[in-house]
Write an enzyme that holds these catalytic residues in place. Sequence first.
Site, mmCIF file in Angstrom:
data_model
loop_
_atom_site.group_PDB
_atom_site.id
_atom_site.type_symbol
_atom_site.label_atom_id
_atom_site.label_comp_id
_atom_site.label_asym_id
_atom_site.label_seq_id
_atom_site.Cartn_x
_atom_site.Cartn_y
_atom_site.Cartn_z
ATOM 1 N N TYR A 147 0.842 -1.203 0.000
ATOM 2 C CA TYR A 147 0.000 0.000 0.000
ATOM 3 C C TYR A 147 0.878 1.255 0.000
ATOM 4 O O TYR A 147 0.724 2.140 -0.856
ATOM 5 C CB TYR A 147 -0.915 -0.019 1.226
ATOM 6 C CG TYR A 147 -1.815 1.180 1.335
ATOM 7 C CD1 TYR A 147 -2.867 1.370 0.433
ATOM 8 C CD2 TYR A 147 -1.638 2.137 2.336
ATOM 9 C CE1 TYR A 147 -3.699 2.476 0.531
ATOM 10 C CE2 TYR A 147 -2.470 3.239 2.436
ATOM 11 C CZ TYR A 147 -3.493 3.402 1.533
ATOM 12 O OH TYR A 147 -4.316 4.502 1.621
ATOM 13 N N THR A 182 -14.211 5.411 7.115
ATOM 14 C CA THR A 182 -14.976 5.059 5.921
ATOM 15 C C THR A 182 -15.326 3.573 6.009
ATOM 16 O O THR A 182 -14.761 2.853 6.842
ATOM 17 C CB THR A 182 -14.156 5.314 4.636
ATOM 18 O OG1 THR A 182 -13.028 4.431 4.642
ATOM 19 C CG2 THR A 182 -13.671 6.749 4.534
ATOM 20 N N PRO A 183 -16.224 3.090 5.133
ATOM 21 C CA PRO A 183 -16.608 1.673 5.216
ATOM 22 C C PRO A 183 -15.420 0.715 5.138
ATOM 23 O O PRO A 183 -15.370 -0.285 5.869
ATOM 24 C CB PRO A 183 -17.546 1.508 4.010
ATOM 25 C CG PRO A 183 -18.165 2.858 3.854
ATOM 26 C CD PRO A 183 -17.082 3.839 4.174
ATOM 27 N N SER A 184 -14.422 1.001 4.295
ATOM 28 C CA SER A 184 -13.313 0.040 4.192
ATOM 29 C C SER A 184 -12.435 0.048 5.440
ATOM 30 O O SER A 184 -11.776 -0.949 5.739
ATOM 31 C CB SER A 184 -12.459 0.303 2.947
ATOM 32 O OG SER A 184 -11.686 1.457 3.114
ATOM 33 N N ARG A 188 -10.914 -3.149 7.694
ATOM 34 C CA ARG A 188 -9.552 -3.317 8.239
ATOM 35 C C ARG A 188 -9.595 -3.519 9.747
ATOM 36 O O ARG A 188 -8.831 -4.308 10.296
ATOM 37 C CB ARG A 188 -8.677 -2.104 7.868
ATOM 38 C CG ARG A 188 -8.350 -2.043 6.390
ATOM 39 C CD ARG A 188 -7.278 -1.028 6.069
ATOM 40 N NE ARG A 188 -7.712 0.350 6.176
ATOM 41 C CZ ARG A 188 -8.527 0.978 5.318
ATOM 42 N NH1 ARG A 188 -9.016 0.333 4.277
ATOM 43 N NH2 ARG A 188 -8.851 2.253 5.489
HETATM 44 P P1 NAD Z 1 -13.571 2.785 0.599
HETATM 45 O O1 NAD Z 1 -12.306 1.984 0.539
HETATM 46 O O2 NAD Z 1 -14.471 2.591 1.765
HETATM 47 O O3 NAD Z 1 -14.408 2.581 -0.721
HETATM 48 C C1 NAD Z 1 -13.760 2.352 -1.920
HETATM 49 C C2 NAD Z 1 -14.739 2.454 -3.064
HETATM 50 O O4 NAD Z 1 -13.994 2.077 -4.216
HETATM 51 C C3 NAD Z 1 -15.918 1.516 -2.971
HETATM 52 O O5 NAD Z 1 -17.119 2.223 -3.254
HETATM 53 C C4 NAD Z 1 -15.633 0.471 -4.042
HETATM 54 O O6 NAD Z 1 -16.800 -0.077 -4.645
HETATM 55 C C5 NAD Z 1 -14.803 1.261 -5.027
HETATM 56 N N1 NAD Z 1 -13.939 0.433 -5.859
HETATM 57 C C6 NAD Z 1 -13.221 -0.644 -5.476
HETATM 58 N N2 NAD Z 1 -12.586 -1.177 -6.533
HETATM 59 C C7 NAD Z 1 -12.894 -0.403 -7.602
HETATM 60 C C8 NAD Z 1 -12.564 -0.446 -8.979
HETATM 61 N N3 NAD Z 1 -11.786 -1.420 -9.468
HETATM 62 N N4 NAD Z 1 -13.069 0.506 -9.809
HETATM 63 C C9 NAD Z 1 -13.877 1.480 -9.316
HETATM 64 N N5 NAD Z 1 -14.250 1.557 -8.024
HETATM 65 C C10 NAD Z 1 -13.755 0.627 -7.177
HETATM 66 O O7 NAD Z 1 -13.198 4.334 0.458
HETATM 67 P P2 NAD Z 1 -12.132 5.208 1.244
HETATM 68 O O8 NAD Z 1 -11.687 4.553 2.519
HETATM 69 O O9 NAD Z 1 -12.736 6.558 1.255
HETATM 70 O O10 NAD Z 1 -10.850 5.189 0.290
HETATM 71 C C11 NAD Z 1 -10.801 5.923 -0.916
HETATM 72 C C12 NAD Z 1 -9.366 6.217 -1.251
HETATM 73 O O11 NAD Z 1 -8.768 6.928 -0.167
HETATM 74 C C13 NAD Z 1 -8.488 5.002 -1.505
HETATM 75 O O12 NAD Z 1 -7.608 5.276 -2.573
HETATM 76 C C14 NAD Z 1 -7.713 4.861 -0.208
HETATM 77 O O13 NAD Z 1 -6.467 4.233 -0.385
HETATM 78 C C15 NAD Z 1 -7.525 6.312 0.166
HETATM 79 N N6 NAD Z 1 -7.239 6.528 1.588
HETATM 80 C C16 NAD Z 1 -8.116 6.137 2.540
HETATM 81 C C17 NAD Z 1 -7.801 6.318 3.868
HETATM 82 C C18 NAD Z 1 -8.733 5.877 4.974
HETATM 83 O O14 NAD Z 1 -8.319 5.845 6.143
HETATM 84 N N7 NAD Z 1 -9.989 5.549 4.679
HETATM 85 C C19 NAD Z 1 -6.589 6.917 4.232
HETATM 86 C C20 NAD Z 1 -5.711 7.320 3.222
HETATM 87 C C21 NAD Z 1 -6.047 7.121 1.899
#
Ligand code: NAD
Length: 249
Positions: A147, A182-184, A188
């Site tokens: 990651y 967020t949901p993901s 984790r």
């Molecule tokens: P999430 O992980 O909860 O949701 C991800 C969304 O991406 C879902 O709606 C899913 O259906 C969609 N998705 C998955 N595979 C896909 C694909 N192949 N094509 C199109 N859509 C797809 O959302 P989040 O936690 O808000 O994360 C979004 C971004 O923010 C990611 O790039 C993540 O790495 C980054 N991020 C998140 C965090 C955190 O703590 N949540 C921190 C730093 C960075």
Amino acid sequence: MAGRLQGKRAFVTAAGQGIGRATALAFAREGATVIATDLHAEKLDGLAGEGIGVMPLDVLDDAALTTAIQAAGPFDILFNCAGFVHQNTAETCTDEDWDFAFRLNVRATWKGIQAAIPGMLERGGGSIINMSSGAGSIKGAPNRFVYGTTKAAVIGITKSVAADYVAKGIRCNAICPGTVDTPSLGDRIAANATAAGGLDQARAAFVARQAMGRLGNAEEIAMLAVWLASDEAGFVTGQPIVIDGGWTL
Ligand code: NAD
């Protein structure tokens, strides 16, 4: 009062939930015409009622991503939000983890940019926003090997694109969040529950990483995306912008 993104056209990936969804809604509230896309069409439910164009899209499908951006474009704003968080080390990362993380977090970011740039040039400029993380080149985070590696690459993409298009009106920046609720993140937390001694303990461990003692929320990240997309950030390009509750202090 006109919104800060009035008259602008925006394309958002992974807009079904979390940061992508909050950002699609914020862009629309600020007056942008928004196309919100996600792998899971059902997750886009509710966005159309907010005046947002919705489109199922798997960003791993190069042709589908390119066609979607070209057919619905040109755009002033591209938010490459799609990404996946593997929890692994250099020892436990599998070949499949490596390939998947690079395809989703890095290649799809590039492919989106490649498809969006001609339309931006046509419109005299644009703002590309890539989703990186505090984990990667800003901070080494335990158990985030592939990651962090891919999110560091996203910063590389960001600086490279910024340098190539700085004189052509296209800005390119990266958002580097700490832990956002967020949901993901729930997935984790569940994956760490056994090792942490329970769900509450696993959640507390994520909260404890944040110097502010709380998780971020998707709306806070969305407001940074709005600013980067807007003309108010017209002098900002090539920057990884950290928004992390003090995690990387
Ligand atoms: P999430 O992980 O909860 O949701 C991800 C969304 O991406 C879902 O709606 C899913 O259906 C969609 N998705 C998955 N595979 C896909 C694909 N192949 N094509 C199109 N859509 C797809 O959302 P989040 O936690 O808000 O994360 C979004 C971004 O923010 C990611 O790039 C993540 O790495 C980054 N991020 C998140 C965090 C955190 O703590 N949540 C921190 C730093 C960075």
